[in-house]
Write an enzyme that holds these catalytic residues in place. Sequence first.
Site, PDB file in Angstrom:
ATOM      1  N   ASP A   1      -1.535  -0.163   5.004  1.00 39.95           N
ATOM      2  CA  ASP A   1      -1.875   0.824   4.947  1.00 39.95           C
ATOM      3  C   ASP A   1      -1.002   1.823   6.469  1.00 39.95           C
ATOM      4  O   ASP A   1      -0.629   2.736   6.315  1.00 39.95           O
ATOM      5  CB  ASP A   1      -2.596   1.314   5.168  1.00 39.95           C
TER       6      ASP A   1
ATOM      7  N   HIS B   1      -9.245   0.104   2.684  1.00 45.25           N
ATOM      8  CA  HIS B   1     -10.301   0.194   3.986  1.00 45.25           C
ATOM      9  C   HIS B   1     -10.810  -0.155   3.833  1.00 45.25           C
ATOM     10  O   HIS B   1     -12.788   0.917   4.317  1.00 45.25           O
ATOM     11  CB  HIS B   1     -10.335   2.036   3.925  1.00 45.25           C
TER      12      HIS B   1
ATOM     13  N   ASP C   1      -4.624  -2.434  -3.174  1.00 45.76           N
ATOM     14  CA  ASP C   1      -6.137  -1.929  -3.081  1.00 45.76           C
ATOM     15  C   ASP C   1      -5.618  -0.293  -4.484  1.00 45.76           C
ATOM     16  O   ASP C   1      -6.729   0.159  -4.637  1.00 45.76           O
ATOM     17  CB  ASP C   1      -6.305  -1.125  -1.706  1.00 45.76           C
TER      18      ASP C   1
ATOM     19  N   GLU D   1       2.793   3.801  -3.885  1.00 40.12           N
ATOM     20  CA  GLU D   1       1.873   2.457  -4.695  1.00 40.12           C
ATOM     21  C   GLU D   1       2.820   1.806  -5.285  1.00 40.12           C
ATOM     22  O   GLU D   1       3.558   0.441  -5.155  1.00 40.12           O
ATOM     23  CB  GLU D   1       0.650   2.490  -5.327  1.00 40.12           C
TER      24      GLU D   1
ATOM     25  N   ASP E   1       0.656  -1.118  -0.448  1.00 38.99           N
ATOM     26  CA  ASP E   1       0.596   0.031  -0.161  1.00 38.99           C
ATOM     27  C   ASP E   1       0.796   1.344   0.173  1.00 38.99           C
ATOM     28  O   ASP E   1       2.468   1.079   0.918  1.00 38.99           O
ATOM     29  CB  ASP E   1      -0.873   0.008   1.349  1.00 38.99           C
ATOM     30  N   GLY E   2       0.448   2.318  -0.741  1.00 40.48           N
ATOM     31  CA  GLY E   2       0.819   3.625  -0.372  1.00 40.48           C
ATOM     32  C   GLY E   2       0.102   4.606  -0.426  1.00 40.48           C
ATOM     33  O   GLY E   2      -1.013   4.243   0.029  1.00 40.48           O
TER      34      GLY E   2
END
Length: 480
Positions: free
Chosen positions: A139, A129, A75, A53, A14-15
């Site tokens: 995250d 999320h 995501d 990302e 994740d970024g």
Amino acid sequence: MSNSQTQPVVLYVDGACRGNPGLGGWGVYMQYPDGQEQELCGGEPNTTNNRMELTAAIEGIKACAAGQPLVIWTDSNYVKQGITEWIIGWKKKNWRKADGKAVINADLWQQLDQTCQNRTIEWHWIKGHAGHAGNERADMLANRGADQVKNGTGNHQVYQNPVSAHSTSTTPETDPAAPEPDWLSHDPLGLDMVYEQEPDDLYTADEEWVDDVEPKTAVEQHNKEQQLEQANPQNGIQRTPATLKLSGRRQLILDTETTGFSFADGDRVIEVGVIEMINRKLTGSSFHVYINPLRPVGDSVTVHGITDEFLQDKLRFEQIAHELSDYLHGAEIIAHNATFDMNFLEGEFLKAGLPSLKSRVDVTDTLALAKRKHPGQKNSLDALVRRYEIKQRDRTFHGALLDAEILADVYLTMTGGQVTLDIGDDQNSAGGLTQHRQFAGRFSLPVIAASQQEAQHHVQWLDQFGEKNGTPALWRTVFE
């Protein structure tokens, strides 16, 4: 090779970015086959969300042994679509897009491409999320990486933390990408096709996800709301009667607007638009309504432009459910990414105490048709409009009735303007998802042979043809 090297390592990447561009971080949460876990994170002072990302994916892969199979959950559709689809065209064009401009973030795409070489990698998209523990942990790590840079520990720090093997596994119990035959159970959140639903202004000319999506201005929003009020002055159902009286099976081109991606997560339908077609002719009949979802529309307002203020005095779904149900009953529903719309409507009808929609309609998914007709290409509604040169309409915002009208043009053009005769190719699924009608076996075609006199006349015509052109007809041997 040991068993631990043949089993995949699961990575959640994740970024994060605060400003976009601005302070950013990336995070990787890794689960090894033997139960061990590892955390990686880092960041940069001035970057974008997309670069973070990509960096997360690169760093996660580099941390794994070369021969180790990997399963990567992200995501970011930008990363997933880019590495599995778009990169093929970019490399052929020497990292240029279709419009000749350089690919954004080409340096990181090239690094990712090189890092993936000679590796076995499965890429999966997961909704961010949404409570998935692995994604939430990645995250958290991405934000930790940004905090480290903010605190002055370096411009590109990599933090590694081996975690106890006794931690609880966070692999999702159900693979969101696993297909099932029924349109109610297949991809129930629309995850497999949700990217096709994203607004087109998130793409460049070569299907590249843009880092920044500017919110609609207050003036644009006000103009949209005025258009909505004029379209629906009485806050109720708009029914347009048919102007053409035709007989035959009703086909209803349908689209919905919603507050989000998942009815199961509490999202609701806020607009339904339907237009009627019989014998491939639009009858003029339509059904259109805005609906109070009894919850905020949230970020989805940037897609459809429908605000909480506009919806607050509209009818609730249970107040329009019976009339909509009667309008849809017994018809063939045509929708783009039908899984998404039909799952929402099914949930809404059941919540309103009405019978299952699945048992009362057939469904044709134009996205499935388009993917079959144009494999490997982008098949969003906007992409099909461009491909088939459909009359352009203002789609600053996605509206259900407008999208239904556009989809009708696309469907008629895509299916050739006539009834599809895929003899022997029945695509009916167990859940009612219909792509084509099967005509084989319903009738037999008679074979009428030429009479002797007709055959003689044809041979005479072939003789005359040969004399006139100085060479015998190539196909006359059929009659000799």
